[in-house]
Motif scaffolding. Structure first.
Motif, mmCIF file in Angstrom:
data_model
loop_
_atom_site.group_PDB
_atom_site.id
_atom_site.type_symbol
_atom_site.label_atom_id
_atom_site.label_comp_id
_atom_site.label_asym_id
_atom_site.label_seq_id
_atom_site.Cartn_x
_atom_site.Cartn_y
_atom_site.Cartn_z
ATOM 1 N N PRO A 119 0.831 -1.207 0.000
ATOM 2 C CA PRO A 119 0.000 0.000 0.000
ATOM 3 C C PRO A 119 0.867 1.259 0.000
ATOM 4 O O PRO A 119 1.738 1.428 0.837
ATOM 5 C CB PRO A 119 -0.801 -0.129 1.302
ATOM 6 N N GLY A 120 0.626 2.145 -0.943
ATOM 7 C CA GLY A 120 1.413 3.365 -1.041
ATOM 8 C C GLY A 120 2.704 3.189 -1.804
ATOM 9 O O GLY A 120 3.154 4.110 -2.480
ATOM 10 N N GLY A 121 3.322 2.021 -1.701
ATOM 11 C CA GLY A 121 4.575 1.783 -2.399
ATOM 12 C C GLY A 121 4.393 1.744 -3.902
ATOM 13 O O GLY A 121 5.275 2.142 -4.658
ATOM 14 N N ARG A 122 3.222 1.277 -4.330
ATOM 15 C CA ARG A 122 2.948 1.209 -5.767
ATOM 16 C C ARG A 122 2.955 2.599 -6.389
ATOM 17 O O ARG A 122 3.637 2.841 -7.391
ATOM 18 C CB ARG A 122 1.581 0.558 -5.989
ATOM 19 N N THR A 123 2.215 3.533 -5.788
ATOM 20 C CA THR A 123 2.149 4.886 -6.347
ATOM 21 C C THR A 123 3.508 5.566 -6.299
ATOM 22 O O THR A 123 3.934 6.221 -7.260
ATOM 23 C CB THR A 123 1.112 5.725 -5.572
ATOM 24 N N ALA A 124 4.215 5.417 -5.185
ATOM 25 C CA ALA A 124 5.538 6.034 -5.070
ATOM 26 C C ALA A 124 6.493 5.489 -6.122
ATOM 27 O O ALA A 124 7.281 6.227 -6.718
ATOM 28 C CB ALA A 124 6.107 5.800 -3.671
ATOM 29 N N THR A 125 6.420 4.184 -6.373
ATOM 30 C CA THR A 125 7.322 3.575 -7.340
ATOM 31 C C THR A 125 7.011 4.022 -8.761
ATOM 32 O O THR A 125 7.924 4.363 -9.533
ATOM 33 C CB THR A 125 7.232 2.038 -7.257
ATOM 34 N N THR A 126 5.730 4.022 -9.126
ATOM 35 C CA THR A 126 5.378 4.406 -10.491
ATOM 36 C C THR A 126 5.679 5.879 -10.748
ATOM 37 O O THR A 126 6.203 6.233 -11.812
ATOM 38 C CB THR A 126 3.889 4.123 -10.758
ATOM 39 N N VAL A 127 5.378 6.741 -9.776
ATOM 40 C CA VAL A 127 5.673 8.163 -9.954
ATOM 41 C C VAL A 127 7.183 8.389 -10.018
ATOM 42 O O VAL A 127 7.690 9.139 -10.859
ATOM 43 C CB VAL A 127 5.046 8.991 -8.819
ATOM 44 N N THR A 128 7.926 7.722 -9.133
ATOM 45 C CA THR A 128 9.374 7.877 -9.118
ATOM 46 C C THR A 128 9.993 7.363 -10.405
ATOM 47 O O THR A 128 10.972 7.928 -10.907
ATOM 48 C CB THR A 128 9.972 7.134 -7.917
ATOM 49 N N SER A 129 9.435 6.303 -10.962
ATOM 50 C CA SER A 129 9.971 5.783 -12.224
ATOM 51 C C SER A 129 9.893 6.836 -13.323
ATOM 52 O O SER A 129 10.782 6.921 -14.182
ATOM 53 C CB SER A 129 9.208 4.524 -12.651
ATOM 54 N N GLY A 130 8.842 7.641 -13.295
ATOM 55 C CA GLY A 130 8.763 8.736 -14.258
ATOM 56 C C GLY A 130 9.718 9.857 -13.929
ATOM 57 O O GLY A 130 10.349 10.442 -14.825
ATOM 58 N N MET A 131 9.881 10.153 -12.647
ATOM 59 C CA MET A 131 10.759 11.243 -12.228
ATOM 60 C C MET A 131 12.206 10.985 -12.625
ATOM 61 O O MET A 131 12.916 11.904 -13.032
ATOM 62 C CB MET A 131 10.667 11.433 -10.710
ATOM 63 N N ILE A 132 12.660 9.755 -12.491
ATOM 64 C CA ILE A 132 14.069 9.458 -12.775
ATOM 65 C C ILE A 132 14.294 9.072 -14.234
ATOM 66 O O ILE A 132 15.403 8.717 -14.617
ATOM 67 C CB ILE A 132 14.594 8.343 -11.853
ATOM 68 N N GLY A 133 13.225 9.122 -15.051
ATOM 69 C CA GLY A 133 13.375 8.818 -16.464
ATOM 70 C C GLY A 133 13.557 7.340 -16.757
ATOM 71 O O GLY A 133 14.259 6.981 -17.711
ATOM 72 N N TYR A 134 12.929 6.473 -15.963
ATOM 73 C CA TYR A 134 13.014 5.034 -16.229
ATOM 74 C C TYR A 134 12.416 4.769 -17.616
ATOM 75 O O TYR A 134 11.363 5.307 -17.958
ATOM 76 C CB TYR A 134 12.230 4.268 -15.163
ATOM 77 N N PRO A 135 13.074 3.954 -18.451
ATOM 78 C CA PRO A 135 12.601 3.737 -19.828
ATOM 79 C C PRO A 135 11.123 3.354 -19.881
ATOM 80 O O PRO A 135 10.704 2.407 -19.217
ATOM 81 C CB PRO A 135 13.492 2.597 -20.331
#
Length: 247
Positions: A119-135
């Motif tokens: 819970p909560g980790g999913r949103t943080a991970t997906t948003v962070t993946s965009g922030m750091i430019g994950y392919p």
């Protein structure tokens, strides 16, 4: 939340229920307070106990909504820097973001799939993946795998509860939700233990991130003196007495 659950219960026998599941699963990926998992588990319990809703469309609706929500959250991470700054002001939000960023750089697929169940980790991970430019293509691939695993898991534990309490589906719902909470808590506990172990062994820095290699030490000594022929330190070398006498 109660209104959403009542609406879901009233639509259980209708095709519109799958639209509701898709929408809730999408919103839950962006706004974690939406009770998508609870609705999917409830539907799974009733599917096992009463034969409806149909299991395959239920899984597909949950999968499609979860994947769409994850892609939207990833896109928001690429576009909305203000959201990241807001999360970093919160102690818990900042800790989750740091964990997600470190994990994505080291083991992206495992983090994207595992975070789906926290819970909560999913949103943080997906948003962070965009922030750091994950392919983006790689993210969509693993987000699709994670969303499918989550949909099958949520429907499955709901059905398990429904089969255990065939005559009382609500008890089956309670059992399914309890299993989901226990699994999420276990994943989070393992993550914390691994983080502490990594910190003690020195693989993490004081800020919780991966320790970076030390930069090469710069030579602060002045450059050696050169003579007219470019030979270093010629000015410091003692002269040969015999050569001096010959001169």
């Amino acid at each position: 939340m109660d209104a959403v659950l009542h609406l879901a219960e009233s639509l259980l026998g209708s095709p519109w229920f799958f639209v509701l599941v898709l929408g809730l699963s999408l919103l839950d990926a962006v706004v974690p307070v939406v009770p998508a998992e609870t609705v999917v588990i409830t539907a799974g319990a009733f599917a096992a106990a009463q034969g409806y809703p149909a299991v395959v469309p239920l899984v597909l609706a949950a999968w499609a909504g979860a994947l769409a929500g994850d892609v939207i959250a990833h896109h928001l991470g690429r576009r909305a820097g203000g959201l990241a700054r807001l999360l970093r002001r919160l102690r818990i939000g900042d800790a989750v973001l740091r964990w997600a960023e470190t994990g994505l750089r080291e083991r992206g697929p495992a983090i994207i799939i595992g975070a789906r169940f926290i819970p909560g980790g999913r949103t943080a991970t997906t948003v962070t993946s965009g922030m750091i430019g994950y392919p983006r293509r790689r993210f969509v691939l693993w987000a699709a795998v994670a969303a499918l695993a989550w949909a099958v898991y949520s429907v499955g534990i709901g059905m398990l509860g429904g089969l255990a309490f065939h005559d009382q589906p609500l008890l089956g719902v309670a059992l399914g939700i309890g299993i989901a909470l226990a699994v999420a808590g276990g994943i989070e506990a393992v993550r914390r233990l691994r983080s502490r172990h990594a910190g003690r062994s020195g693989t993490e820095g004081a800020d919780g991130g991966v320790s970076r290699p030390r930069p090469a030490a710069s030579d602060d000594a002045p450059a050696p003196a050169r003579d007219g022929r470019g030979s270093p330190d010629s000015a410091r070398r003692p002269r040969d007495p015999s050569a001096a006498g010959a001169a």
